[in-house]
Design an enzyme around this catalytic site. Structure first.
Site, short mmCIF file in Angstrom:
data_model
loop_
_atom_site.label_atom_id
_atom_site.label_comp_id
_atom_site.label_asym_id
_atom_site.label_seq_id
_atom_site.Cartn_x
_atom_site.Cartn_y
_atom_site.Cartn_z
CB CYS A 1 -0.91 0.11 1.08
SG CYS A 1 -2.12 -1.56 1.17
CE LYS B 1 3.05 -6.93 -4.48
NZ LYS B 1 2.74 -8.08 -3.39
CG HIS C 1 -1.13 -8.90 -4.85
ND1 HIS C 1 -0.64 -9.35 -3.68
CD2 HIS C 1 -2.03 -9.97 -5.12
CE1 HIS C 1 -1.09 -10.39 -3.28
NE2 HIS C 1 -2.09 -10.64 -4.12
N GLY D 1 -4.87 -12.64 -6.17
CA GLY D 1 -3.85 -13.55 -5.92
C GLY D 1 -4.76 -14.71 -6.31
N GLY D 2 -4.35 -16.04 -5.80
CA GLY D 2 -4.82 -17.16 -6.06
C GLY D 2 -4.53 -18.13 -7.52
CB ALA E 1 3.60 -15.11 -5.16
NE ARG E 2 -0.45 -17.67 -2.26
CZ ARG E 2 -1.72 -17.28 -1.95
NH1 ARG E 2 -2.25 -17.97 -0.73
NH2 ARG E 2 -2.34 -16.53 -2.71
#
Length: 340
Positions: free
Chosen positions: A28, A51, A101, A104-105, A131-132
């Site tokens: 943020c 980002k 972003h 996500g997911g 990312a993940r």
């Protein structure tokens, strides 16, 4: 993380030789964020990217308040407008790319390399950030398909040992890779590991650990001998010694040296530390009772270098240094009383 553009630039200059680009995770964004981006763009030779998140967090609003659906839709429109204005401000700083972003997911629909292009086409973005999914198996970026997890973890461990990665960073990444296998015998060994040696034993890489650490120690010893010769020519009023650390973390050599100085009413010891450009290791010289002391070896952190220099001083003077096998000093007794 920093709110100071000049500090951000100083760090970026340290790593720019070794990386393809520098990415700033703005999350943020604050007012100073764009200042940092402008400073980096002007000050480094590599592309600078960033980002951000969509503003504001609508999920938090929905969770905290009872908001009608039409009101949420209106807020969403405002959030997108705010995000677009922010992106325009960031674009004017000269960055090479901006990642947004959203929710996500992506791990739900990106399993192999070909899924990345499908996701990019569906979103209309020029590129995709993972990312993940990448953390769980970084070989997702291979066009020929992901590698078996066993091979990925083995290669990761080899890199970690060779480049002296922080033990608990290595452990964290491996835990992310194992995921549902953390309850397996191997996962339990990893969970209890306290060193790279323990990690290697859990992943059947004990022999690699032994060979690599022996090679790195031999290289370090050769470097130490060379610098020891340089030290003798450099400063005759200097005591040097090769030391090994075997003190408990809660009682450090610097604490013992400070205790001795205070007890004998001497000036407080002063450490002067330098960093070697080649590998960015540190070496410290401590001045105590108007004499200088230094280790012949270089350490991977400033903190370790200062403790090593304090050890040289204590051993030269024959003072207690906090060895695990050493009898208790007043400092140790004070520490135990404080714990009690």
């Amino acid at each position: 993380g920093t709110a100071d553009p000049e500090r951000a630039l100083a760090v970026a200059k340290l790593v720019q030789i070794d990386v393809a680009a520098i990415d700033v995770n703005m999350d943020c964004p604050k007012e100073y964020s764009t200042k940092i981006l402008r400073t980096l763009v002007k000050g480094v030779s590599k592309p600078v990217t960033c980002k951000i998140r969509i503003l504001p967090s609508l999920s938090a609003l929905q969770t905290s308040f009872s908001i009608p659906v039409f009101r949420v839709m209106a807020l969403q429109g405002m959030a997108l407008e705010d995000t677009i204005r922010l992106v325009q401000r960031i674009e004017w700083t000269g960055v090479a790319a901006i990642a947004v972003h959203g929710s996500g997911g992506s791990q739900d629909c990106i399993k192999v390399h070909s899924d990345i292009e499908a996701f990019r086409a569906a979103t209309g973005a020029s590129s995709v950030m993972l990312a993940r999914t990448a953390m769980w198996n970084p070989s997702v970026f291979r066009r020929d398909g992901p590698l078996p997890l066993k091979q990925v973890t083995r290669e990761f461990i080899q890199y970690a040992i060779h480049y002296d990665n922080h033990t608990f960073k290595t452990k964290y990444c491996l835990c992310q890779m194992l995921r549902e296998k953390l309850e397996s015998p191997q996962g339990k060994k990893l969970h209890s590991a306290q060193s790279h040696r323990d990690i290697c034993e859990a992943f059947d890489s004990a022999e690699y650990y032994k060979e690599t650490t022996a090679m790195l120690e031999a290289r370090s010893a050769a470097e130490a001998r060379r610098h020891h010769t340089d030290d003798q020519l450099e400063d005759t009023d200097l005591t040097t010694m090769t030391v090994q650390r075997d003190y408990p973390p809660e009682i450090t050599p610097k604490m013992f040296l400070l205790e001795w100085s205070r007890r004998d009413q001497l000036p407080q010891p002063v450490c002067e530390t330098i960093q070697r450009p080649l590998d960015r290791f540190f070496r410290s010289t401590v001045t105590a009772a108007n004499k200088k002391y230094r280790s012949t070896t270089w350490d991977k952190s400033k903190k370790l270098a200062e403790q090593t220099a304090a050890l040289v001083c204590l051993r030269t003077l024959g003072l207690p240094e906090g060895r695990i096998s050493e009898e208790e000093s007043n400092l140790v007794k004070k520490h135990k009383r404080g714990e009690n």
